[in-house]
Design an enzyme around this catalytic site. Structure first.
Site, mmCIF file in Angstrom:
data_model
loop_
_atom_site.group_PDB
_atom_site.id
_atom_site.type_symbol
_atom_site.label_atom_id
_atom_site.label_comp_id
_atom_site.label_asym_id
_atom_site.label_seq_id
_atom_site.Cartn_x
_atom_site.Cartn_y
_atom_site.Cartn_z
ATOM 1 N N LYS A 107 -14.071 -3.663 -1.926
ATOM 2 C CA LYS A 107 -14.957 -2.512 -1.811
ATOM 3 C C LYS A 107 -14.286 -1.206 -2.182
ATOM 4 O O LYS A 107 -14.952 -0.215 -2.449
ATOM 5 C CB LYS A 107 -15.591 -2.447 -0.416
ATOM 6 C CG LYS A 107 -14.635 -2.419 0.756
ATOM 7 C CD LYS A 107 -15.427 -2.139 2.044
ATOM 8 C CE LYS A 107 -15.161 -3.091 3.184
ATOM 9 N NZ LYS A 107 -13.825 -3.024 3.730
ATOM 10 N N LYS A 121 -9.164 -10.006 -6.420
ATOM 11 C CA LYS A 121 -10.220 -10.171 -5.420
ATOM 12 C C LYS A 121 -11.277 -9.078 -5.574
ATOM 13 O O LYS A 121 -10.937 -7.944 -5.919
ATOM 14 C CB LYS A 121 -9.525 -10.003 -4.056
ATOM 15 C CG LYS A 121 -10.153 -10.702 -2.907
ATOM 16 C CD LYS A 121 -9.250 -10.562 -1.692
ATOM 17 C CE LYS A 121 -10.008 -9.917 -0.575
ATOM 18 N NZ LYS A 121 -9.255 -9.770 0.658
ATOM 19 N N LYS A 160 0.825 -1.218 0.000
ATOM 20 C CA LYS A 160 0.000 0.000 0.000
ATOM 21 C C LYS A 160 0.854 1.260 0.000
ATOM 22 O O LYS A 160 0.447 2.284 -0.533
ATOM 23 C CB LYS A 160 -0.937 0.002 1.214
ATOM 24 C CG LYS A 160 -2.073 -0.979 1.076
ATOM 25 C CD LYS A 160 -3.153 -0.710 2.104
ATOM 26 C CE LYS A 160 -4.276 -1.719 2.007
ATOM 27 N NZ LYS A 160 -5.160 -1.684 3.156
HETATM 28 P P1 AMP Z 1 -12.246 -5.833 4.277
HETATM 29 O O1 AMP Z 1 -13.182 -5.568 3.124
HETATM 30 O O2 AMP Z 1 -10.826 -5.872 3.842
HETATM 31 O O3 AMP Z 1 -12.526 -4.917 5.453
HETATM 32 O O4 AMP Z 1 -12.543 -7.299 4.774
HETATM 33 C C1 AMP Z 1 -13.574 -7.650 5.655
HETATM 34 C C2 AMP Z 1 -13.703 -9.153 5.629
HETATM 35 O O5 AMP Z 1 -14.236 -9.580 4.363
HETATM 36 C C3 AMP Z 1 -12.398 -9.907 5.805
HETATM 37 O O6 AMP Z 1 -12.676 -11.063 6.590
HETATM 38 C C4 AMP Z 1 -12.000 -10.286 4.399
HETATM 39 O O7 AMP Z 1 -11.204 -11.460 4.348
HETATM 40 C C5 AMP Z 1 -13.374 -10.535 3.764
HETATM 41 N N1 AMP Z 1 -13.345 -10.276 2.322
HETATM 42 C C6 AMP Z 1 -13.245 -9.082 1.715
HETATM 43 N N2 AMP Z 1 -13.286 -9.213 0.376
HETATM 44 C C7 AMP Z 1 -13.392 -10.545 0.117
HETATM 45 C C8 AMP Z 1 -13.467 -11.333 -1.077
HETATM 46 N N3 AMP Z 1 -13.461 -10.768 -2.276
HETATM 47 N N4 AMP Z 1 -13.573 -12.673 -0.951
HETATM 48 C C9 AMP Z 1 -13.594 -13.256 0.274
HETATM 49 N N5 AMP Z 1 -13.528 -12.575 1.430
HETATM 50 C C10 AMP Z 1 -13.436 -11.233 1.372
#
Ligand code: AMP
Length: 342
Positions: free
Chosen positions: A205, A202, A117
């Protein structure tokens, strides 16, 4: 806290850095909701983690409320679970400092996510470097000696969890046994939901290109359009192989997660991409529509949402406060005294 089948605590944080997407829902939120009867679930909106990169204050406040309302709309029971906003439990920031005084610059700088990052950026917030140490505070505050604590982590968070354990271990060695070391567990089905337009990355968001990201609050027609336009693979064969057929395998993973079935098993039931896409679209819309209706009710009453979050913060504080006091004393910081105490 309500009674659960085990005494294990499960801790999950969601960063309000963007609107929640299907990967968050299928891999993090739904497994959390499904597990809330078995384990003591602590779920928090990690708003302080969202300060590590350039952010818009009004947007952050809105996304924090939105994420909390989505968790409730997805079925998280705020009586059974402890649902709170990280910044509303100031113990997290205080414990962060104690653990910054336990961690080293070298080990923080080595974190792969930091390097990714921060790489190429002219200016990097110091909090981006220390963010895994705040994550350690988020977890260790709820990990008293003898407590079994599990943290669902995707592969990309594995190194951070190792740091959390290393800091807990170091603190215990230096200041006396204070923290239990958390265990990393695979989140839900373990499936990684990939971007529909770029199945090599992946679903995220924070991706500014939104054509391949299904947001939890996207209207049904938008969800259908994104899924029907998903990039598939050249040879028109419906088979599960994420390496050679990432596009179609991702659709099978999504359908598998939604239906609670194996992606490989589903592959045998389809002859065409069109049929598969239509079924994925129907299945996803069937999950999102009722969630969106509940979301509209919940977010239509902001005072009640604020009350639910305040109650959650109080319960988190009741757990984190005594833990923090012990850690502070162990490090040689004086306990807070009251002026009228004789
Ligand atoms: P974050 O969006 O990084 O805050 O992630 C929140 C949770 O969602 C974490 O447990 C991530 O591992 C899961 N997560 C986010 N995006 C994905 C994705 N595309 N596939 C699977 N798990 C996800």
């Amino acid at each position: 806290m309500e009674t659960h089948r085990t005494s294990t605590r499960r801790i999950t944080g969601i960063q309000p850095t963007g609107h929640l997407q299907l990967g968050n829902l299928l891999a993090a939120v739904r497994p959390m909701v499904a597990g809330q009867h078995d384990v003591h679930t602590l779920a928090f909106i990690a708003d302080q983690h969202a300060l590590t990169v350039d952010h818009d204050p009004a947007r952050l406040a809105g996304l924090t409320r939105e994420a909390a309302a989505i968790l409730l709309a997805a079925g998280l029971d705020p009586v059974r679970c402890v649902l709170f906003v990280q910044s509303q439990v100031p113990e997290h920031a205080v414990a962060h400092y104690l653990l910054e005084s336990t961690a080293t610059f070298g080990e923080s700088r080595r974190m792969i996510q930091f390097r990714e990052k921060a790489g190429g950026q002219e200016s990097v917030r110091l909090s981006l470097l220390t963010y895994p140490v705040l994550m350690a505070a988020d977890i260790l505050l709820y990990a008293g000696v003898g407590q079994d604590v599990e943290v669902p982590v995707g592969e990309d968070q594995g190194q951070h969890l190792e740091l959390v354990r290393a800091l807990g271990r170091r603190f215990n060695r230096r200041y006396g046994l204070t923290f239990a070391l958390p265990r990393g567990v695979q989140p839900g089905s373990g499936a990684r939901i990939m971007d529909l337009a770029e199945p090599g990355r992946k679903m995220e968001k924070t991706n500014p290109a939104t054509a391949g990201v299904v947001f939890v609050l996207d209207p049904p027609d938008v969800v259908r359009r994104k899924i029907l336009r998903a990039v598939t693979d050249g040879d028109r064969v419906v088979a599960y192989d994420p390496v050679t057929r990432p596009g179609v395998s991702n659709l099978l993973d999504i359908l598998g997660c939604v239906l609670g079935r194996s992606a490989t098993g589903l592959a045998g039931e389809y002859q065409t991409y069109a049929r598969l896409k239509a079924d994925v679209a129907d299945a996803v819309v069937a999950v999102l529509e009722p969630l969106q209706r509940r979301f509209a009710d919940i977010s239509g009453d902001p005072a009640e949402l604020a009350r639910v979050l305040a109650a959650g913060s109080e319960r988190a504080t009741a757990l984190a406060g005594p833990m923090l006091a012990v850690a502070q004393q162990r490090m040689g910081l004086l306990p807070v005294a009251h002026a009228d105490a004789r």
